[in-house]
Design an enzyme around this catalytic site. Structure first.
Site, mmCIF file in Angstrom:
data_model
loop_
_atom_site.group_PDB
_atom_site.id
_atom_site.type_symbol
_atom_site.label_atom_id
_atom_site.label_comp_id
_atom_site.label_asym_id
_atom_site.label_seq_id
_atom_site.Cartn_x
_atom_site.Cartn_y
_atom_site.Cartn_z
ATOM 1 N N GLY B 51 0.802 -0.989 -0.013
ATOM 2 C CA GLY B 51 0.213 0.289 0.262
ATOM 3 C C GLY B 51 1.039 0.984 0.075
ATOM 4 O O GLY B 51 1.770 1.334 -0.467
ATOM 5 N N ARG B 339 -14.393 13.260 13.228
ATOM 6 C CA ARG B 339 -14.758 11.815 13.223
ATOM 7 C C ARG B 339 -15.985 11.189 13.961
ATOM 8 O O ARG B 339 -16.357 10.759 14.029
ATOM 9 C CB ARG B 339 -13.647 10.909 12.515
ATOM 10 C CG ARG B 339 -13.318 11.501 10.877
ATOM 11 C CD ARG B 339 -12.541 10.745 9.947
ATOM 12 N NE ARG B 339 -12.322 11.105 8.881
ATOM 13 C CZ ARG B 339 -11.408 10.845 8.537
ATOM 14 N NH1 ARG B 339 -11.105 9.783 7.924
ATOM 15 N NH2 ARG B 339 -11.231 10.942 7.111
ATOM 16 N N HIS B 410 -14.085 2.249 10.366
ATOM 17 C CA HIS B 410 -12.975 2.679 8.755
ATOM 18 C C HIS B 410 -11.255 2.126 9.367
ATOM 19 O O HIS B 410 -10.556 1.578 8.438
ATOM 20 C CB HIS B 410 -13.462 3.775 8.628
ATOM 21 C CG HIS B 410 -12.134 4.230 7.578
ATOM 22 N ND1 HIS B 410 -12.650 3.811 6.366
ATOM 23 C CD2 HIS B 410 -11.670 5.638 7.624
ATOM 24 C CE1 HIS B 410 -12.220 4.709 5.313
ATOM 25 N NE2 HIS B 410 -11.639 5.876 6.442
#
Lengths: 248, 646
Positions: B51, B339, B410
């Site tokens: 990634g 968040r 998430h």
């Protein structure tokens, strides 16, 4: 909904493969196509059968892992949609659906619906990058990029490398994929120094991998989940001719 | 010793330089030993994961001259889940002249992390953020531009300056492709040996050092042992322990967990980021949740009906009967609160019975005002792809009716413990990106994960790993070495055991059940009682898994059920540790909200006096309790204050 699925089963690269029919009840219109396969696979496992192998990962239309030719069309009937984002509300109760892998010489089948797409990586290795060593980059604002160029480069850069273009092409050509990268990098000032060598090397690698040539049939753009336009291929041809002339 | 864990020694040294924070990173870099270019060729580094962190690290290490062996479970490194990040990447460029600076990014990030991250690390991250943008632009990442050709920015949750660089709603994709292309260039040049469709299943430790990994070729089923002078884990987060999350289906904890069982401490496992703007669950068939970028909250307004159980269509609810609750409770930040705050607020209004959509688990994210103010075309230009994605999944047109959103798992802020050099407690094992714990604290601000992944991979690790590798190359290993053979045997035994159970339940059914337990008791709100119950339920379910799971087929080829089974088995062990960590931390902070610790307004109440530390857990053994080691956190530059966004 109740659906009949005819799914391509192939135990490995050397197996001839065949279509096998399965019935699935209780299909919710809110399911994605891959969730339909999940439900079927759970049934198969409990029934003592091997589940259907298929590639998938992000399930939000961006990683490019999912594939599947659905009723003859890569990624199925909905335009600009990956299989993972295709929802069952697109289908009707009682439908019969054919599910097959990408079929192309350069994408050999590994098992069932899983194919090997590493040929794409090797095309990128041949020149699909800008040679920018880490840690010595110029200040980002030192090279302005006109907004229209940046936007057009972004559009081309959104290719997810899924390979639907190859699966749809009557020639099994990977030209749309290759062209998207060439267009992306060629539209930016950073991409200019290697522009000629990039297109020559990438097209050469593309042909070496066994992808067919482009005859402008346009099937690729019709199925591209990211809407990469045929104009990218025109750009590739233009860059290619320029590079060949510059070389000679 | 307590009911669930034992106390161990405090962690004494994080290797962070002391002295002025502005020069710590520079001094550390200068102090690190260098490896002669001719010697770099003789050194091999394994990087697991491709990634943003792993891809950029592998490319950079190869460019420096090391021999790199790279592994990912996907068919291509381009598919790593960083590709799905939508919103953007922060950098303290101050191109807007709105008062941003490295210090302010540092300050916002420490505060945003609810004072549970390390000052030294975060300061370094803020410094490097500037270089990241330069690097990515040089690679041809097509960031959004102004008409004058300069880079555009936008603001993100938790910040009052516009410091987020973006490429429409696909920033992660473009940054990852940049790293992927740099990696492919090095593969083409022969400097990186790429192994896609390979999964790391065990860490090899010889003479106390990480020296390699055991991998399974997911296509042939072949198990091999791979050696190196150092191992880098860049294997992402563990949000999939909840089954439903915004993670890709293949994301897993196995690489980290295998290292944990071999001695690497696992820090702050209970810190889970719940993202406030995801598409709500639609049914039991659901396999994952889809995030709608937080950037939508720049223009979208969040509301629910004022009255409980109001079933009218959103358009039929007049303005004065709507509760724009974020704007009401947090006037200074409004819809852009961080968040954790936005997620809890959504949960609260839904708990009050004012949620919308099926099951009342949703709130509206409304663009009517923005469309009126900016015009549909402008909204489409900014968020078009997100709107399209929403329409595909829900069958509703967000230009006409407000989106429905609900919080979902998430990102995980916990991970393997690392020192300032990003080295774990096992010498030679480095951990970068989401797989480590270090920079985000208890809460991660928007657009900071991409920043951390690339900072670690492009800039931090390539400098710090040299200091370790300067002592190499280490003795050559062969597959018949005792410790190598033992690691391989562990992998083979585990696979044999999973295949032999041949029970009557699928792997997915266990994973779904585990996920429900975790969401219910270790999700957005945790209680002492709930966590104790979860631990007991997890233990029972885990025992049942090992008796009743059915893994069809064999290990001799592509077997996706076997892959999943191994990952879920590790999720069980991690889930228990997450609950123990959440249980012991009797304070609320960031993504960890303990119902017993809140103020009169229902806001999270932190307890700095008792919990200003990193909880780093040591694997105690198969039938023993984990051991808690604490790393005390010092705040010299950003003094802990109540994190208020009102």
């Amino acid at each position: 909904m109740r659906l009949k699925l005819r799914v391509w089963r192939q135990t490995g690269p050397d197996d001839a493969g065949r279509m096998v029919t399965y019935e699935v009840d209780d299909v919710s219109p809110d399911m994605s196509f891959l969730e339909l396969l999940d439900v079927l696979n759970e049934k198969l496992i409990l029934g003592g059968e091997e589940p259907i192998a298929f590639d998938h990962d992000c399930r939000e239309g961006i990683c490019g892992a999912c594939s599947l030719v659905i009723n003859g069309t890569p990624h199925g009937p909905q335009k600009a949609t990956t299989t993972c984002q295709l929802h069952m509300r697109t289908f009707s109760d009682g439908d019969s659906i054919d599910v097959e892998p990408w079929r192309a010489r350069a994408f050999p089948v590994i098992k069932d619906l899983v194919v090997d797409r590493t040929a794409f990586d090797r095309i990128i290795q041949a020149g699909g990058y800008i040679t920018a060593p880490t840690g010595s980059a110029p200040e980002a604002h030192s090279v302005p990029v006109p907004k229209p160029d940046a936007d057009a480069a972004f559009e081309a850069a959104t290719c997810i490398g899924c390979g639907a273009c190859v699966a749809a092409c009557p020639n099994g050509s990977g030209m749309l994929f290759t062209a998207a990268k060439i267009t992306h990098l060629g539209l930016m000032p950073q991409g200019q120094p290697e522009r000629d060598s990039r297109v020559l090397n990438m097209v050469h690698a593309h042909d070496e991998e066994g992808f067919g040539g482009c005859t402008n049939s346009g099937e690729c753009t019709a199925v591209c989940p990211k809407g990469i336009p045929l104009a990218a291929i025109s750009q590739l041809n233009k860059d290619f001719l320029h590079a060949v002339r510059a070389k000679s | 010793m307590t009911e669930f864990y034992e106390d161990g020694d405090n962690i004494a040294d994080t290797k962070a330089p002391d002295g002025p924070i502005e020069t710590r990173w520079e001094r550390r870099r200068f102090g690190a030993k260098l490896v002669n270019p001719a010697n770099k060729r003789k050194l091999t580094v394994i990087v697991v994961g491709t990634g943003l962190a792993g891809g950029s690290a592998a490319a950079t290490l190869a460019e420096l001259g090391y021999h790199v062996k790279s592994y990912c479970y996907q068919d291509s490194p381009r598919r790593a889940h960083s590709i799905a990040a939508q919103g953007g990447i922060n950098a303290a460029k101050n191109y807007r002249g709105d008062g941003d600076s490295i210090h302010r990014l540092f300050y916002d990030t420490v505060k945003g992390g609810d004072f549970r991250s390390r000052e030294s690390n975060v300061r370094r991250l803020a410094e490097i953020s500037v270089e990241i943008i330069d690097q990515c632009v040089a690679q041809g990442v097509p960031f959004a531009r102004e008409y004058g050709g300069l880079l555009d920015t936008r603001s993100f949750g938790g910040a009052q300056v516009s410091r987020t660089f973006y490429a429409r709603g696909q920033t992660g994709q473009q940054l990852l492709l940049g790293a992927y292309q740099a990696l492919e260039r090095q593969i083409g040049a022969g400097n990186v040996e790429m192994n896609a469709r390979h999964e790391m299943l065990e860490l090899i430790i010889v003479d106390g050092r990480a020296r390699g990994i055991v991998v399974r070729d997911l296509v042939s089923g072949e198990i091999t042992t791979e050696f190196a002078d150092a191992v880098v884990l860049a294997s992402g987060g563990y949000g999939n322990v909840f089954y439903l999350s915004t993670n890709a289906k293949g994301c897993n904890v196995t690489a980290s967990w295998r290292a944990h069982r071999k001695g690497a401490l696992f820090a702050n496992p209970c810190y889970t980021q719940i993202h406030p703007t995801c598409i709500p669950v639609s049914g039991d068939h659901q396999s994952k949740l889809t995030l709608m970028s937080e950037s939508l909250r720049n223009d979208g307004r969040v509301w629910v009906p004022k009255a409980k159980g109001d079933q009218r269509a959103p358009g039929a609810i007049p303005e004065d009967e709507r509760d724009y609750y974020l704007e009401r409770i947090y006037p200074a930040f409004g819809n852009l609160v961080p968040r954790d705050i936005a997620s809890r607020a959504a949960k609260n209004v839904c708990d009050e019975g004012r949620g919308v959509g099926p099951g009342g688990l949703g709130v509206y994210l409304d663009f009517a005002d923005a469309i009126q103010r900016l015009g549909r075309a402008a909204v489409e230009a900014k968020y078009g792809n997100l709107f399209e994605m929403y329409q595909r999944i829900t069958g509703e047109d967000p230009y006409e009716v407000p989106m429905r959103i609900y919080p979902a798992v998430h990102y995980t802020m916990g991970g393997l413990w690392v020192d300032y050099d990003l080295q774990s407690t096992i010498p030679g094992l480095f951990v970068i990106g989401e797989a480590n714990f270090s920079d985000h604290g208890a809460n991660r601000l928007g657009a900071s994960a991409l920043m951390q992944g690339l900072a670690d991979g492009y800039f931090v690790l390539p400098n710090t790993i040299g200091d370790y590798l300067a002592a190499g190359p280490f003795d050559k290993l062969t597959a018949d070495h005792d410790q190598v053979a033992a690691a391989r045997q562990q992998v083979e035994d585990r696979i044999t055991r999973l295949l032999a159970i041949n029970g009557d339940r699928t792997v997915d059914s266990f994973h779904r059940e585990l996920g429900r337990i975790m969401w219910e008791y270790c999700g957005m709100e945790r209680t002492d009682e709930g966590l104790r119950k979860a631990i007991s339920l997890i233990r029972d379910l885990k025992a049942e898994f090992w008796q009743r799971v059915r893994v069809p087929g064999d290990g001799e080829g592509l077997n996706q059920s076997l892959e999943k089974a191994g990952r879920v088995a590790d999720f069980f062990e991690l889930a228990e540790l997450m609950c123990i960590d959440a249980l012991h931390r009797t304070e609320s902070c960031g993504g960890h909200f303990r119902a017993e610790s809140q103020d009169a307004d229902g806001e999270a109440k932190r307890d700095d006096e008792h919990f200003s530390y990193v909880a780093a857990w040591e694997w105690g053994g198969e039938d023993a309790q984990p051991v808690l080691h604490k790393e005390d956190l010092d705040f010299e530059y950003v003094h802990p204050s109540t994190r208020s966004y009102k």
